[in-house]
Design a protein around this motif. Structure first.
Motif, PDB file in Angstrom:
ATOM      1  N   THR A 225      94.957  60.947  38.677  1.00 37.51           N
ATOM      2  CA  THR A 225      94.183  59.717  38.847  1.00 37.51           C
ATOM      3  C   THR A 225      94.413  58.868  37.609  1.00 37.51           C
ATOM      4  OG1 THR A 225      92.499  60.861  40.153  1.00 37.51           O
ATOM      5  CG2 THR A 225      91.897  58.731  39.191  1.00 37.51           C
ATOM      6  N   PRO A 227      93.949  55.574  35.068  1.00 39.40           N
ATOM      7  CA  PRO A 227      92.882  54.643  34.687  1.00 39.40           C
ATOM      8  C   PRO A 227      93.175  53.256  35.249  1.00 39.40           C
ATOM      9  CG  PRO A 227      94.371  54.999  32.843  1.00 39.40           C
ATOM     10  CD  PRO A 227      94.794  55.958  33.912  1.00 39.40           C
ATOM     11  N   ASP A 228      92.162  52.461  35.353  1.00 39.07           N
ATOM     12  CA  ASP A 228      92.323  51.086  35.832  1.00 39.07           C
ATOM     13  C   ASP A 228      91.730  50.147  34.783  1.00 39.07           C
ATOM     14  OD1 ASP A 228      92.907  48.924  37.382  1.00 39.07           O
ATOM     15  OD2 ASP A 228      91.202  49.175  38.749  1.00 39.07           O
ATOM     16  N   PHE A 230      96.114  50.103  34.410  1.00 34.76           N
ATOM     17  CA  PHE A 230      97.137  51.015  33.895  1.00 34.76           C
ATOM     18  C   PHE A 230      98.439  50.252  33.745  1.00 34.76           C
ATOM     19  CE2 PHE A 230     100.751  53.855  34.538  1.00 34.76           C
ATOM     20  CZ  PHE A 230     100.515  54.799  33.549  1.00 34.76           C
ATOM     21  N   ARG A 318      97.794  58.509  28.363  1.00 32.03           N
ATOM     22  CA  ARG A 318      97.355  57.143  28.648  1.00 32.03           C
ATOM     23  C   ARG A 318      96.084  57.114  29.499  1.00 32.03           C
ATOM     24  NH1 ARG A 318     101.703  53.304  28.017  1.00 32.03           N
ATOM     25  NH2 ARG A 318     103.489  54.330  27.035  1.00 32.03           N
ATOM     26  N   GLY A 319      95.429  58.261  29.607  1.00 30.34           N
ATOM     27  CA  GLY A 319      94.140  58.293  30.273  1.00 30.34           C
ATOM     28  C   GLY A 319      94.125  58.857  31.670  1.00 30.34           C
ATOM     29  N   ALA A 320      95.271  59.326  32.179  1.00 23.79           N
ATOM     30  CA  ALA A 320      95.305  59.897  33.523  1.00 23.79           C
ATOM     31  C   ALA A 320      94.581  61.242  33.544  1.00 23.79           C
ATOM     32  CB  ALA A 320      96.745  60.070  33.991  1.00 23.79           C
TER      33      ALA A 320
END
Length: 327
Positions: A225, A227-228, A230, A318-320
């Motif tokens: 999933t 991040p938004d 991205f 990167r936050g996934a």
């Protein structure tokens, strides 16, 4: 016919590679250039032997394939698989009638000698893959490399050297014609195994390449999933090293579709080098699929799986968030 890497089994069998002519002799040519040698040489046999050719140049691969097609040689397969990988991982023991090496790169600088193909380890491997009566057929214009190869064959302890005139077909190759115009002659040696191939093969470990055609196995993948928002446009080249492999993530390319990317990865595992693509694709449920692309017919190895893992790790940085791993 051009074979992709994934078209081979590890190891393979002549019967699977040549189902229509399984009982014919089998020859391997290393570095076939534009493919002039084999049509000439095959014509000297009552029936054309089975033929495998390996060449790293993509342009030469296409030229040789066109030449073989014009010659009507249907039992000839070409590949970009590195020569030592073909011999070590694909070719079974005691299955080749000849290994042809015409005008290889002499790597003339002293600090490049370890790049030469015809060294003692090659001769030991070749001797384990040749049938009784088979030989390595070596033709070159480079006198020092010729002497070097003869010494290495002797030092291997499993080859004897027979000095012969070059096969006529070897003198019709691109480089032979070039050197002939310059008044430079060619030298030829026939290296004949003196050891039992099966006994010798038992002393040589097989490389750890376990692969099946892509249709027979799940492609390495992950579901994450993102991040938004991205964005991957600031991607930077990076390397990941593991046991027996090195993965270099070279670049990331953004599709016209939102949040869809493709990462180009360079994978090295001993003599085997592959460049693979890893797709990053949004799914209908809002998750994102990270998966090896079939493009180019990659061999699924530990290193290739590591490439998918490296891309996944980059996304996590990167936050996934990982929801599933399939590698």
């Amino acid at each position: 016919m051009i074979y992709q890497l994934s078209d081979f089994h590890f190891p393979d069998t002549p019967a699977r590679l040549f189902p229509d002519t399984p009982d014919r002799p089998l020859y391997l040519e290393i570095g076939f250039g534009d493919g002039r040698f084999w049509p000439h040489h095959a014509a000297t046999f009552p029936q054309a032997p089975n033929y495998l050719g390996v060449e790293l140049s993509g342009a030469s691969l296409q030229k040789a394939n066109a030449r073989l097609n014009r010659s009507g040689l249907t039992n000839a397969h070409l590949s970009k698989l590195p020569a030592l990988v073909m011999l070590d991982a694909v070719i079974p023991e005691a299955s080749l009638d000849g290994i042809i090496v015409n005008f290889p790169d002499p790597w003339p600088k002293k600090d490049h000698l370890d790049q030469r193909l015809l060294r003692a380890p090659f001769f030991r491997l070749a001797a384990s893959r040749l049938r009784p009566g088979g030989a390595v057929l070596f033709t070159t214009d480079h006198e020092e490399y010729f002497e070097f190869a003869c010494r290495e064959a002797e030092q291997s302890g499993v080859m004897r050297t027979e000095l012969r005139d070059p096969p006529p077909a070897a003198l019709e190759t691109k480089y032979a014609l070039k050197w002939r115009e310059l008044g430079i002659g060619a030298q030829h040696a026939r290296f004949v195994p003196t050891a039992d191939p099966h006994a010798l093969a038992a002393t040589l470990p097989r490389p750890d390449i376990r692969a099946l055609p892509l249709e027979d196995q799940a492609l390495p993948h992950a579901i994450v999933t993102l991040p938004d928002p991205f964005d991957l446009t600031d991607f930077e080249k990076g390397a990941v090293r593991g046991p027996g492999h090195t993965v270099v993530l070279l670049d990331a390319y953004r599709s016209l579709r939102r949040h869809e990317y493709t990462v180009l990865a360079h994978v090295e595992e001993g003599e085997l080098t592959q460049e693979v693509l890893v797709g990053i694709t949004p799914r209908a449920d809002g998750s994102t699929l990270v998966r090896l692309a079939k493009f180019g017919g990659p061999i699924i190895t530990t290193g290739v799986k590591a490439a998918v893992a490296a891309v996944t790790a980059e996304l996590v940085k990167r936050g996934a968030v990982i929801t599933h791993l399939g590698y």
